[in-house]
Design an enzyme around this catalytic site. Structure first.
Site, PDB file in Angstrom:
ATOM      1  N   GLY A 128       0.757  -1.201   0.119  1.00 22.71           N
ATOM      2  CA  GLY A 128       0.055   0.008  -0.166  1.00 22.71           C
ATOM      3  C   GLY A 128       0.796   1.150   0.005  1.00 22.71           C
ATOM      4  CG  ASP A 174       2.177  -9.290   7.200  1.00 15.85           C
ATOM      5  OD1 ASP A 174       2.240  -9.803   8.154  1.00 15.85           O
ATOM      6  OD2 ASP A 174       1.274  -8.628   6.780  1.00 15.85           O
ATOM      7  N   GLY A 217      -0.033 -12.312   9.927  1.00 14.38           N
ATOM      8  CA  GLY A 217       0.563 -12.589   8.314  1.00 14.38           C
ATOM      9  C   GLY A 217      -0.836 -12.232   7.576  1.00 14.38           C
ATOM     10  NE  ARG A 218      -1.487  -7.187   5.935  1.00 10.67           N
ATOM     11  CZ  ARG A 218      -1.307  -6.252   5.125  1.00 10.67           C
ATOM     12  NH1 ARG A 218      -2.231  -5.223   4.996  1.00 10.67           N
ATOM     13  NH2 ARG A 218      -0.322  -6.089   4.430  1.00 10.67           N
ATOM     14  CB  THR A 537      30.600 -26.046   8.839  1.00  8.33           C
ATOM     15  OG1 THR A 537      31.709 -25.314   9.484  1.00  8.33           O
ATOM     16  CG2 THR A 537      30.427 -25.514   7.293  1.00  8.33           C
ATOM     17  NE  ARG A 743      40.025 -26.962   7.774  1.00  3.81           N
ATOM     18  CZ  ARG A 743      39.346 -28.210   8.025  1.00  3.81           C
ATOM     19  NH1 ARG A 743      40.024 -29.236   7.736  1.00  3.81           N
ATOM     20  NH2 ARG A 743      38.235 -28.205   8.727  1.00  3.81           N
TER      21      ARG A 743
END
Length: 784
Positions: A128, A174, A217-218, A537, A743
């Site tokens: 909106g 939401d 969440g409407r 990890t 690594r």
């Protein structure tokens, strides 16, 4: 520290020229419902705007402040946005505004902006708010002409400020805005929900209770769906996917079956906008009455309400909002009169720009589809992620009767390797249940490759992994031991248990182990089966994946600790803290932790630094102590330098800062590996593991009883998230992009975010904009 010129996808990196915003003015406002992380977005817009040379203005109380003008539009300074990263809500306020809906109101707003020369508007809000901003942009030139006719502004002003640029950021818990994977605030809202669910679980288990949890969440079921997925709820009610006509009977049957399996608690999650097939509301009270009447279970209703909007923003939301804020400023500076209003959005780990009105239209199309009861279409319109979450939930929550499952006659083993990481158990649960649903016999291997060699392997069932999603660490047990010295014994165990496929969940040791097993295929036929690794990890250093399970939880631990330490430093005044993070040689935790916590610097191995860099940081902090922000925070990766240790840096800062600031150090250590997994890690572990099992099932299909050997490179892979997609990559190919000595992967996507951390901490940095959003069409975006 020297600026890192990250490699770019284009031949010539495109850098943001310092002061490219000179002479421009940006207004930032928050509108609609508040969401955690809005302050991080405001901070990023203010600081990035000032960094580029633009003036930035706070517009207080949303569109109401825009209409009222006066003291509601105030120039923002660098220090104004200090210490707001960790604060929920929005410091510049938000309000609903009827006046802005009328042309008269928008005329006043245009007058207020034109008088201050503000022609760039950054709006943080829902659909909106963003629709209103776009209408304002379209009317802009007409509004200015009317103001000139009325004598409110002169003709020069009309010419000088002839067009308005608008960029939106979606701030909404939401996650109901089409085109973006996550809106600002959604992850933090999930944190609040999961904290409540974890707390409720202990009381529900004590009393053998059923809990009905209503979440916000409407008309969007995202929060309900992901909460259900991350806590292993028995049933979920969503607006987009109403239950079948006879849902009452099915739900009660499912609850009683679970109780019969000795499950002491039942959790039902209800979205506040939940409906049935006839578009009639399904309320939490109605569900409670149904369970009590039909089953006689002790049932309680908990409506979470505005708790979900509150609290501290999660690390994810802070980083998301900071990235979006920086991208929004760049989008405004690059905009021309022809550029349509855009919304900065997230897809995978990439920032993208999408046409604002296309996104708004698609968001409205979802509601229209639901109103017209085209529910399958509504789910599709919500996007791939929503649909994927829903399908995964259905597969994991509801077990078909054994006689209805088509048996594959295949045995699949799951093993954890490396150090513990939060979310490993969610991944194991998902793998076991998807495997059983696909007709496989699932085997759990305990204590890594060492346990495998010693025969610590047994069949694991559907109910055995119930309640694992929220458990931290590794229930199966995990060790760093590599399979190399146990190859004979492991091959024997594979043969004696007729293992047809192997899923490895772990870190860099799991990757090395996979390479050793691949190399041993010629010698040991038992290893000629599909093998796939899912990265887990805290270090996030596995080649082939931008994220690994456990890294988000560790990042939240670091961020929470830094918040507390900053508070301590603020109270003491003139104090600098040096924080050491884990990660081996990988600087992900230090760099992203610094971005999320608002640190002044982060020392990492990937960006070499010398004594000159350390001294310039001390000078920077000395200057900072002269301002109103009299504290400092510096993060250091544990292996960033052999000689510049945490102790050395602490002693250097203490000596050089003498008389200006004092210094303290803190080594976070193994607390980064522990704790309950974050919603992101639970969800990511669940989905990526389910995807790995789908790959195994596809490979095994039709191979049983044929004696087929899997020897090709594509039958031994790492499954990871790369930019926007989940990809299976053969380990043979990944070897080329691995720095085995340290690594870490040779290229790491997050290094491109390093300049953002520096710019927001008031350093000059070369910001590579090569990957910065090109405006994409929403259709192309959804197809990817």
């Amino acid at each position: 520290m020297s600026d890192l010129d990250s490699s770019s996808s284009s031949a010539y990196p495109k850098y943001l020229e310092h002061l490219s915003g000179d002479g421009k003015a940006i207004g930032v406002l928050t509108s609609g419902g508040d969401a955690q992380g809005m302050n991080a977005a405001v901070r990023a817009v203010v600081r990035m705007g000032i960094y580029t040379g633009a003036k930035v203005y706070f517009i207080y109380e949303g569109y109401q402040g825009l209409v009222d003008g006066g003291s509601n539009i105030v120039e923002a300074k660098w220090d104004c946005v200090s210490s707001i990263l960790q604060v929920g809500g929005t410091i510049i306020g938000s309000a609903r505004c009827k006046a802005f809906r009328s042309r008269e109101g928008r005329l006043k707003a245009a007058c207020n902006l034109a008088r201050l020369g503000i022609t760039n508007l950054c709006v943080i809000g829902g659909d909106g708010s963003l629709t209103g901003a776009n209408l304002f942009r379209k009317e802009w030139s007409g509004l200015l002409e009317e103001l000139a006719r009325n004598g409110d502004i002169d003709n020069d002003t009309v010419q000088k400020y002839s067009y308005l640029n608008v960029v939106g950021m979606v701030g909404s818990i939401d996650n109901d805005f089409c085109g973006t994977d996550m809106t600002i605030g959604t992850d933090s809202a999930l944190h609040r929900i999961i904290e409540v669910v974890d707390a409720i679980m202990t009381t529900a288990q004590s009393h053998q209770r059923t809990f009905v949890l209503e979440v916000m969440g409407r008309h969007c079921g995202y929060l309900a769906l992901v909460s259900a997925l991350t806590c292993g709820a028995d049933w979920v009610f969503l607006p987009e996917s109403p239950p079948e006509e006879d849902w009452e009977e099915n739900m009660c049957l499912k609850l009683s079956e679970n109780r019969a399996r000795k499950k002491r608690l039942n959790i039902i999650i209800v979205s506040e906008g939940a409906i049935d097939m006839q578009n009639k509301p399904i309320t939490s009270e109605k569900i409670k009455e149904l369970v009590v009447k039909n089953l006689g279970f002790d049932t309680r209703v908990t409506i979470l309400g505005h708790v979900q909007r509150g609290g501290t923003p999660s690390a994810f939301d802070r980083i998301l909002a900071s990235r979006m804020g920086v991208e929004a400023v760049i989008a405004l500076l690059e905009a021309t009169p022809e550029t349509p209003a855009c919304v900065v959005s997230l897809r995978g780990n990439q920032a993208v720009r999408l046409p604002l009105m296309e996104c708004v239209q698609m968001t409205q199309d979802v509601q229209k589809a639901m109103d017209e009861r085209r529910f399958k279409e509504a789910v599709k319109l919500r996007g791939r992620r929503f649909e994927g979450n829903l399908n995964t939930y259905k597969r994991l929550a509801i077990k078909l009767p054994d006689e209805k499952i088509v048996k594959s006659n295949c045995n699949v083993a799951v093993i954890n390797v490396g150090a513990p990481a939060a979310g490993m158990n969610a991944a194991v649960r998902s793998a076991v249940r998807v495997g059983i649903a696909d007709g496989h016999k699932m085997f759990a291997i305990y204590d890594g490759f060492e346990g495998f060699a010693n025969g610590q392997i047994k069949e694991i069932g559907w109910a055995d992994v119930g309640g694992w999603t929220g458990q931290g660490g590794s229930i199966l047990g995990t060790k760093r031991t590599l399979p190399g010295k146990y190859l004979e014994k492991i091959a024997e165990q594979m043969h004696s248990h007729s293992i047809n496929a192997l899923l490895i969940i772990g870190g860099f040791e799991a990757y090395l182990g996979l390479l050793e097993l691949a190399a041993a295929r010629e010698k040991h036929e038992a290893f000629c089966v599909p093998m796939v690794m899912v990265p887990a990890t805290v270090s996030n250093n596995v080649p082939g994946s931008d994220f690994s399970i456990g890294a988000d939880t560790a990042l939240n631990t670091i961020t929470d600790t830094c918040d507390r330490i900053k508070q301590s430093a603020s109270g003491t005044k003139r104090r600098v803290f040096i924080i050491e993070t884990m990660g081996g040689y990988c600087g992900y935790l230090a760099n992203m932790g610094a971005l999320a916590a608002g640190a002044d610097a982060a020392y990492i191995f990937e960006e070499p630094f010398d004594i000159g860099d350390l001294q310039s940081n001390v000078v920077h902090l000395t200057e900072k102590m002269k301002t109103s922000i009299q504290r400092g925070l510096v993060l250091r990766n544990e292996s960033c330098s052999v000689n510049y240790t945490t102790d050395f840096i602490y002693q250097l800062y203490s000596e050089e800062g003498k008389g200006v600031f004092d210094c303290r150090k803190n080594v976070l250590g193994h607390m980064q590996q522990g704790g309950a997994p974050s919603p992101f890690d639970r969800n990511f572990g669940t989905k990526i593991s389910a995807k790995a099992m789908e790959w195994i099932s596809a490979k095994l299909k039709g191979s049983q009883g044929t004696g087929k050997k899997f020897v090709s490179d594509d039958s031994i892979c790492v499954l990871g998230i790369c930019k926007r997609d989940l990809l299976f990559q053969p380990v043979a190919e990944l070897k080329k992009v691995t720095d085995f000595e340290h690594r870490i992967p040779k290229e790491q996507w997050w290094l491109k975010l390093r300049p953002i951390m520096k710019i927001l901490a008031k350093y000059e940095a070369s910001y590579d904009m090569s990957d910065s959003g090109k405006l994409e069409s929403l259709q192309h975006h959804e197809e990817l």
